[in-house]
Design an enzyme around this catalytic site. Structure first.
Site, PDB file in Angstrom:
ATOM      1  N   LYS A   1      76.375  16.621  38.271  1.00  0.00           N
ATOM      2  CA  LYS A   1      75.214  17.418  38.643  1.00  0.00           C
ATOM      3  C   LYS A   1      74.004  16.870  37.910  1.00  0.00           C
ATOM      4  CE  LYS A   1      73.340  22.079  38.574  1.00  0.00           C
ATOM      5  NZ  LYS A   1      73.611  23.507  38.390  1.00  0.00           N
TER       6      LYS A   1
ATOM      7  N   LYS B   1      76.116  16.411  43.241  1.00  0.00           N
ATOM      8  CA  LYS B   1      74.955  17.230  43.603  1.00  0.00           C
ATOM      9  C   LYS B   1      73.700  16.650  42.983  1.00  0.00           C
ATOM     10  CE  LYS B   1      73.305  21.817  42.584  1.00  0.00           C
ATOM     11  NZ  LYS B   1      73.431  22.964  41.765  1.00  0.00           N
TER      12      LYS B   1
END
Ligand code: PBG
Length: 320
Positions: free
Chosen positions: A190, A243
């Site tokens: 992330k 992500k």
């Protein structure tokens, strides 16, 4: 003789026969915001709402009718405090939403996002001490939140906080509480991304001071993604995630080639809002751009696609 790869494109029927990857409804995961209060629009994400518990059943009816099989829940509590207590209150907003969903749609897969930022007064993803997030102090709180969501009926918990060691801590707590069959979908890779801007409006979770760069990843790094993913798998992650999505397809490809765990990709709020804004201005063909984007994520190696376009994409797939 000229070699002719073009022959494979000669008609729609042949193109459909020969195509390599496609998006399936069963790939889609729909992120939803549940608010302890009244349903509200989100200005920076047209078409997306914060749903009250009263309005959730109607929304779920549409989502399931479109053919979406999984939802990812974010709770927005009435009350926020230093340690994000509403995140692990068994009667908290997200826990009530999970229970209600499982009563109405037992087959719908419910994924609970596990993080403190929507629940803390300072908006950081963990416990703060001396103006910085304290990794190890945060872990037991995340584990409590995961167990509380599992108790409510979540099939999968998805830690998005990016604290080191949280997957092991959560796995241990779930197992000790007899939730061996609850899966962990880890936000393994992330990045600290400006593409989360609209989400922070939606979840009212912008940090009150500083930023998230001390716990989320530096977008200048690629190898770090391998370290993070390996650790999450070693700690017990069942599903891994990258992500954001489109600007990071190189990472998606690398991770999908190096690891065998099922891979999810999160097409985040800013990516959604950019397409929506251009579409609302008539500058692009929304359906075509969305389907091309989602297909590109699959081509890069993702299996699961977390996208605010899930219900619309499911309907468009029906028409194709
Ligand atoms: C919570 C969380 C965020 C997103 C998912 N979980 C925000 C953040 O880290 O600041 C972003 C999702 C999106 O932009 O759609 N930590």
């Amino acid at each position: 003789m000229i070699k002719r790869p073009r022959r494979l494109r000669v008609s729609k029927q042949i193109r459909d026969l020969a195509h390599e990857v496609s998006v399936d409804k069963s790939d889609l995961i729909y992120p939803m915001f549940i608010i302890d209060g009244k349903t509200e629009d989100i200005a920076s994400m047209p078409g997306i709402k914060r749903y009250s518990l009263d309005d959730l059943p109607k929304a779920l009816n549409e989502v399931t009718a479109a053919g979406v099989k999984a939802v990812l829940y974010f709770g927005i509590p009435k009350r926020k405090d230093e340690t994000g207590s509403e995140a692990y209150n068994d009667d908290g907003i997200v826990q009530r939403a999970i229970r209600l969903t499982k009563e109405l749609y037992p087959e719908l897969i419910v994924i609970a996002d596990i993080c403190l930022c929507e629940y803390t007064s300072h908006g950081h993803c963990g416990i703060v001490g001396h103006e910085c997030v304290v990794n190890d102090k945060t872990l037991p709180f995340l584990a409590k939140a995961a167990v509380s969501c599992a108790k409510a009926g979540a099939d999968i918990v998805a830690p998005s906080d990016m604290m080191d060691g949280r997957v092991a801590e959560i796995r241990d707590a779930l197992d000790k509480n007899s939730f061996e069959n609850v899966l962990i979908m880890a936000y393994s890779v992330k990045y600290a991304s400006a593409f989360y801007g609209p989400f922070r409006d939606a979840a009212d979770s912008a940090p009150a001071f500083g930023d998230r760069k001390s716990y989320q990843m530096d977008f200048r790094n690629r190898k770090e993604a391998l370290i993070e993913t390996q650790l999450d798998i070693d700690e017990g992650a069942d599903i891994i995630m990258v992500k954001p999505a489109l600007p990071y397809l190189d990472i998606v490809k690398t991770i999908s080639e190096k690891f065998s765990a099922p891979l999810a990709v999160y097409h985040v709020s800013g990516e959604y809002s950019m397409i929506k804004a251009a579409a609302q201005n008539g500058w692009i063909n929304e359906k075509a751009v969305v389907m091309e984007s989602l297909t590109a994520m699959k081509r890069a190696g993702a299996k699961m696609l977390i996208t605010y376009y899930a219900p619309e994409a499911a309907k468009w797939l029906e028409e194709m």
